[in-house]
Design a protein around this motif. Structure first.
Motif, mmCIF file in Angstrom:
data_model
loop_
_atom_site.group_PDB
_atom_site.id
_atom_site.type_symbol
_atom_site.label_atom_id
_atom_site.label_comp_id
_atom_site.label_asym_id
_atom_site.label_seq_id
_atom_site.Cartn_x
_atom_site.Cartn_y
_atom_site.Cartn_z
ATOM 1 N N LEU A 75 0.894 -1.056 -0.042
ATOM 2 C CA LEU A 75 0.102 0.127 -0.073
ATOM 3 C C LEU A 75 0.942 1.086 0.273
ATOM 4 O O LEU A 75 1.816 1.407 0.992
ATOM 5 C CB LEU A 75 -0.877 0.029 1.270
ATOM 6 C CG LEU A 75 -1.799 1.107 1.348
ATOM 7 C CD1 LEU A 75 -3.047 1.188 0.130
ATOM 8 C CD2 LEU A 75 -2.717 1.129 2.914
ATOM 9 N N TYR A 90 -7.563 2.976 -4.563
ATOM 10 C CA TYR A 90 -8.906 3.187 -3.835
ATOM 11 C C TYR A 90 -9.361 4.316 -3.886
ATOM 12 O O TYR A 90 -8.898 5.341 -3.465
ATOM 13 C CB TYR A 90 -8.557 2.664 -2.170
ATOM 14 C CG TYR A 90 -8.108 1.479 -1.657
ATOM 15 C CD1 TYR A 90 -9.168 0.385 -1.890
ATOM 16 C CD2 TYR A 90 -6.765 0.851 -1.542
ATOM 17 C CE1 TYR A 90 -8.897 -1.072 -1.351
ATOM 18 C CE2 TYR A 90 -6.371 -0.356 -1.138
ATOM 19 C CZ TYR A 90 -7.351 -1.403 -1.009
ATOM 20 O OH TYR A 90 -7.163 -2.536 -0.631
ATOM 21 N N LYS A 103 -7.999 3.823 3.449
ATOM 22 C CA LYS A 103 -7.400 3.409 2.201
ATOM 23 C C LYS A 103 -7.729 4.425 1.096
ATOM 24 O O LYS A 103 -7.212 4.427 0.077
ATOM 25 C CB LYS A 103 -7.817 2.098 1.688
ATOM 26 C CG LYS A 103 -7.493 1.031 2.784
ATOM 27 C CD LYS A 103 -7.980 -0.434 2.377
ATOM 28 C CE LYS A 103 -7.795 -1.548 3.411
ATOM 29 N NZ LYS A 103 -8.450 -2.552 2.834
#
Length: 106
Positions: free
Chosen positions: A39, A79, A90
């Motif tokens: 991420l 996202y 996110k």
């Protein structure tokens, strides 16, 4: 010495286009379509596909696939919206699959 080498970064595994900086890593404990994923808070030199609702392991999200702007390889997704309150962190972040990126300048 680090200034001579340049920043640690991640590149497209297909064409070596620079995609993300190591400093933008939020978490390395994510799951992508094809295995482990990272991420990131930011990504560069990418194209973002159309938004779609997708049921992921952590619930329903609105996401958009992310492509390398040079070779058009699918690298992961962005996202756009999280429907569950616990997943809101996110939003606006990027998942890049480890199998689609390589580490440079380490």
């Amino acid at each position: 010495m680090a200034e001579m080498i340049g920043p640690r970064l991640y590149s497209c595994c297909n064409c070596r286009n620079q995609i993300a900086l190591h400093d933008d890593v939020i978490s390395k404990s994510f799951q992508g379509r094809n295995g482990r994923a990272i991420l990131f808070s930011h990504a560069m030199n990418i194209m973002i596909g159309p938004k779609e609702d997708r049921q992921l392991m952590t619930g329903l999200h609105t996401v958009a696939d992310v492509y390398c702007c040079d070779c058009r390889e699918v690298l992961g997704w962005k996202y756009e919206r999280a429907f569950e309150e616990t997943q809101k962190y996110k939003e606006g972040k990027f998942i890049l699959e480890k199998s689609k990126i390589v580490i440079e300048n380490w």
